[in-house]
Design an enzyme around this catalytic site. Structure first.
Site, PDB file in Angstrom:
ATOM      1  N   HIS A 176      58.199  51.987  23.961  1.00 24.90           N
ATOM      2  CA  HIS A 176      57.983  52.097  25.402  1.00 24.90           C
ATOM      3  C   HIS A 176      56.609  52.660  25.780  1.00 24.90           C
ATOM      4  O   HIS A 176      56.006  52.237  26.755  1.00 24.90           O
ATOM      5  CB  HIS A 176      59.083  52.947  26.048  1.00 24.90           C
ATOM      6  CG  HIS A 176      59.085  54.395  25.638  1.00 24.90           C
ATOM      7  ND1 HIS A 176      59.646  54.829  24.463  1.00 24.90           N
ATOM      8  CD2 HIS A 176      58.581  55.497  26.252  1.00 24.90           C
ATOM      9  CE1 HIS A 176      59.503  56.142  24.372  1.00 24.90           C
ATOM     10  NE2 HIS A 176      58.867  56.577  25.442  1.00 24.90           N
ATOM     11  N   ASP A 177      56.085  53.601  25.004  1.00 29.59           N
ATOM     12  CA  ASP A 177      54.820  54.234  25.367  1.00 29.59           C
ATOM     13  C   ASP A 177      53.627  53.737  24.554  1.00 29.59           C
ATOM     14  O   ASP A 177      52.579  54.399  24.526  1.00 29.59           O
ATOM     15  CB  ASP A 177      54.940  55.760  25.215  1.00 29.59           C
ATOM     16  CG  ASP A 177      55.448  56.432  26.481  1.00 29.59           C
ATOM     17  OD1 ASP A 177      55.410  55.778  27.552  1.00 29.59           O
ATOM     18  OD2 ASP A 177      55.874  57.600  26.413  1.00 29.59           O
ATOM     19  N   LYS A 180      50.087  53.780  25.921  1.00 28.00           N
ATOM     20  CA  LYS A 180      49.309  55.008  26.092  1.00 28.00           C
ATOM     21  C   LYS A 180      48.179  55.120  25.082  1.00 28.00           C
ATOM     22  O   LYS A 180      47.336  56.015  25.190  1.00 28.00           O
ATOM     23  CB  LYS A 180      50.225  56.227  25.999  1.00 28.00           C
ATOM     24  CG  LYS A 180      51.089  56.402  27.240  1.00 28.00           C
ATOM     25  CD  LYS A 180      51.912  57.668  27.189  1.00 28.00           C
ATOM     26  CE  LYS A 180      52.719  57.847  28.486  1.00 28.00           C
ATOM     27  NZ  LYS A 180      53.557  59.055  28.441  1.00 28.00           N
ATOM     28  N   HIS A 205      49.510  52.253  31.783  1.00 29.55           N
ATOM     29  CA  HIS A 205      49.981  52.121  30.395  1.00 29.55           C
ATOM     30  C   HIS A 205      51.170  51.177  30.219  1.00 29.55           C
ATOM     31  O   HIS A 205      51.268  50.537  29.169  1.00 29.55           O
ATOM     32  CB  HIS A 205      50.264  53.496  29.775  1.00 29.55           C
ATOM     33  CG  HIS A 205      51.588  54.098  30.130  1.00 29.55           C
ATOM     34  ND1 HIS A 205      51.766  54.933  31.206  1.00 29.55           N
ATOM     35  CD2 HIS A 205      52.805  53.993  29.531  1.00 29.55           C
ATOM     36  CE1 HIS A 205      53.020  55.317  31.262  1.00 29.55           C
ATOM     37  NE2 HIS A 205      53.680  54.768  30.261  1.00 29.55           N
ATOM     38  N   HIS A 229      59.543  50.106  32.018  1.00 28.42           N
ATOM     39  CA  HIS A 229      60.254  51.353  31.703  1.00 28.42           C
ATOM     40  C   HIS A 229      59.983  52.487  32.693  1.00 28.42           C
ATOM     41  O   HIS A 229      60.675  53.507  32.675  1.00 28.42           O
ATOM     42  CB  HIS A 229      59.950  51.806  30.268  1.00 28.42           C
ATOM     43  CG  HIS A 229      58.605  52.431  30.055  1.00 28.42           C
ATOM     44  ND1 HIS A 229      57.456  51.697  29.836  1.00 28.42           N
ATOM     45  CD2 HIS A 229      58.214  53.731  30.017  1.00 28.42           C
ATOM     46  CE1 HIS A 229      56.444  52.519  29.663  1.00 28.42           C
ATOM     47  NE2 HIS A 229      56.869  53.763  29.772  1.00 28.42           N
ATOM     48  N   HIS A 230      58.994  52.328  33.596  1.00 27.19           N
ATOM     49  CA  HIS A 230      58.761  53.338  34.633  1.00 27.19           C
ATOM     50  C   HIS A 230      59.163  52.843  36.019  1.00 27.19           C
ATOM     51  O   HIS A 230      58.816  53.476  37.027  1.00 27.19           O
ATOM     52  CB  HIS A 230      57.290  53.764  34.640  1.00 27.19           C
ATOM     53  CG  HIS A 230      56.988  54.863  33.671  1.00 27.19           C
ATOM     54  ND1 HIS A 230      57.584  56.108  33.720  1.00 27.19           N
ATOM     55  CD2 HIS A 230      56.163  54.892  32.582  1.00 27.19           C
ATOM     56  CE1 HIS A 230      57.131  56.859  32.741  1.00 27.19           C
ATOM     57  NE2 HIS A 230      56.275  56.140  32.018  1.00 27.19           N
ATOM     58  N   ASP A 258      65.691  58.147  28.241  1.00 27.98           N
ATOM     59  CA  ASP A 258      64.410  58.839  28.169  1.00 27.98           C
ATOM     60  C   ASP A 258      64.447  60.151  28.936  1.00 27.98           C
ATOM     61  O   ASP A 258      63.965  61.189  28.452  1.00 27.98           O
ATOM     62  CB  ASP A 258      63.309  57.930  28.726  1.00 27.98           C
ATOM     63  CG  ASP A 258      61.920  58.507  28.535  1.00 27.98           C
ATOM     64  OD1 ASP A 258      61.617  58.963  27.412  1.00 27.98           O
ATOM     65  OD2 ASP A 258      61.142  58.498  29.496  1.00 27.98           O
TER      66      ASP A 258
END
Length: 326
Positions: A176-177, A180, A205, A229-230, A258
């Site tokens: 998911h990240d 970044k 990101h 995801h955000h 999360d």
């Protein structure tokens, strides 16, 4: 042993196909000559079920199917054994052929599956290494993404998501990240409050992660979770402001997992919450941040199951079993 719906369907297809071939083989006489030609064609069709079983179930399934076909074939031969020696030899050769047609491809398909599984495991290990490095960079804990993946897949399992989709959801949660990696350290690791300009950079990101992940063939569906995801259920998330069920299911599951991991993990700026506190926080955001159906499913999972995951992925930096004060 749990048999999936797809496996049951294939077993039914094989059973029906073998039964139809055998029924026609038994009912159609060998005389006159035109019927005999049809009879020979039906005998050749007996080769089909072992080959199909080999492709679907490997060597074991091929052997079981070849055995069933052989029994049917032998019984017919016993009831109508030809007087012609050449025809007798043909039937014995066909009987042996059923086993060859099943065993050889069955072994080859098993070997291919083994090689593909090894390749899949190698790919996953590579992804885990990448994710651990990213987690260590930001969270100072290398197991955050693996815990979140497990929580997400547990919720997906309780919702009845099929195995293939669940695996794709797991990859999306794990990665998911990944976007970044494109965020400068002075923003990502800044101890104080971000400026509006820095927030604008940080919020890029998900799209950056999507562009990275979608290039990998087996991660295309996972990329959609990375991208979303955000987002938030009420439409106030980013980067696209998706709302409700327009947000991919995997992303809606991930949001709950999360936040739960974040709330129950040690952070420099606060102590971890207990399970009860974290559950109450998540329940309070049902319908706004989170999908109410996902929240209900999550809250139905026993705390003991969650702590088992936390124990499995415990590390010394405040994430894992020490964080879940059950």
């Amino acid at each position: 042993m749990i048999i999936s719906g797809g496996t049951k369907q294939r077993v039914v297809i094989l059973t029906v196909l073998t039964g139809v071939i055998a029924l026609l083989h038994y009912l159609i006489p060998t005389e006159p000559h035109d019927y005999h030609k049809i009879h020979i064609v039906l005998r050749k069709l007996y080769f089909l079920p072992p080959v199909m079983a080999a492709a679907w179930f490997g060597l074991r399934g091929a052997c079981i199917t070849a055995f069933a076909v052989s029994l049917l074939f032998i019984l017919h031969a016993f009831l109508d054994w030809p007087g012609n020696y050449m025809e007798q030899a043909n039937q014995v050769g066909e009987l042996v052929g059923f086993w060859v047609a099943g065993i050889v491809p069955g072994w080859l398909f098993d070997r291919q599956r083994s090689l593909l599984l090894d390749l899949a495991n190698a790919n996953e290990e590579t992804l885990l290494g990448l994710v651990a490095a990213l987690d260590l960079r930001e969270h100072n804990t290398r197991l955050h993404s693996q815990r979140v993946r497990e929580y997400t897949q547990l919720i997906a399992n309780r919702l009845g998501v099929d195995e293939k989709t669940n695996r794709e959801i797991g990859f999306g949660a794990l990665l998911h990240d990944v976007g970044k990696i494109a965020v400068p350290d002075q923003i990502l690791l800044k101890p104080g409050k971000l400026t509006d300009q820095e927030w604008a950079e940080m919020r890029k990101h998900p799209e950056a992660g999507y562009r990275i992940v979608k290039r990998i063939g087996f991660l295309k569906n996972a990329a959609e979770i990375v991208y979303a995801h955000h987002e938030q259920f009420d439409g106030h998330g980013y980067p696209r402001g998706l709302k409700g069920e327009s947000i991919p299911l995997g992303a809606r599951l991930f949001m709950v997992a999360d936040v739960f991991d974040a709330l129950t993990s040690e952070r420099p700026y606060r102590s971890p919450m207990t399970y009860e506190e974290a559950a109450a926080e998540i329940k309070g955001q049902s319908g706004s941040h989170f999908d109410p159906a996902v929240v209900a499913t999550f809250l139905a999972i026993s705390p003991e199951e969650l702590i088992l995951i936390a124990k499995r992925y415990h590390d010394d930096n405040g994430g894992g079993e020490g964080a879940l004060n059950l």
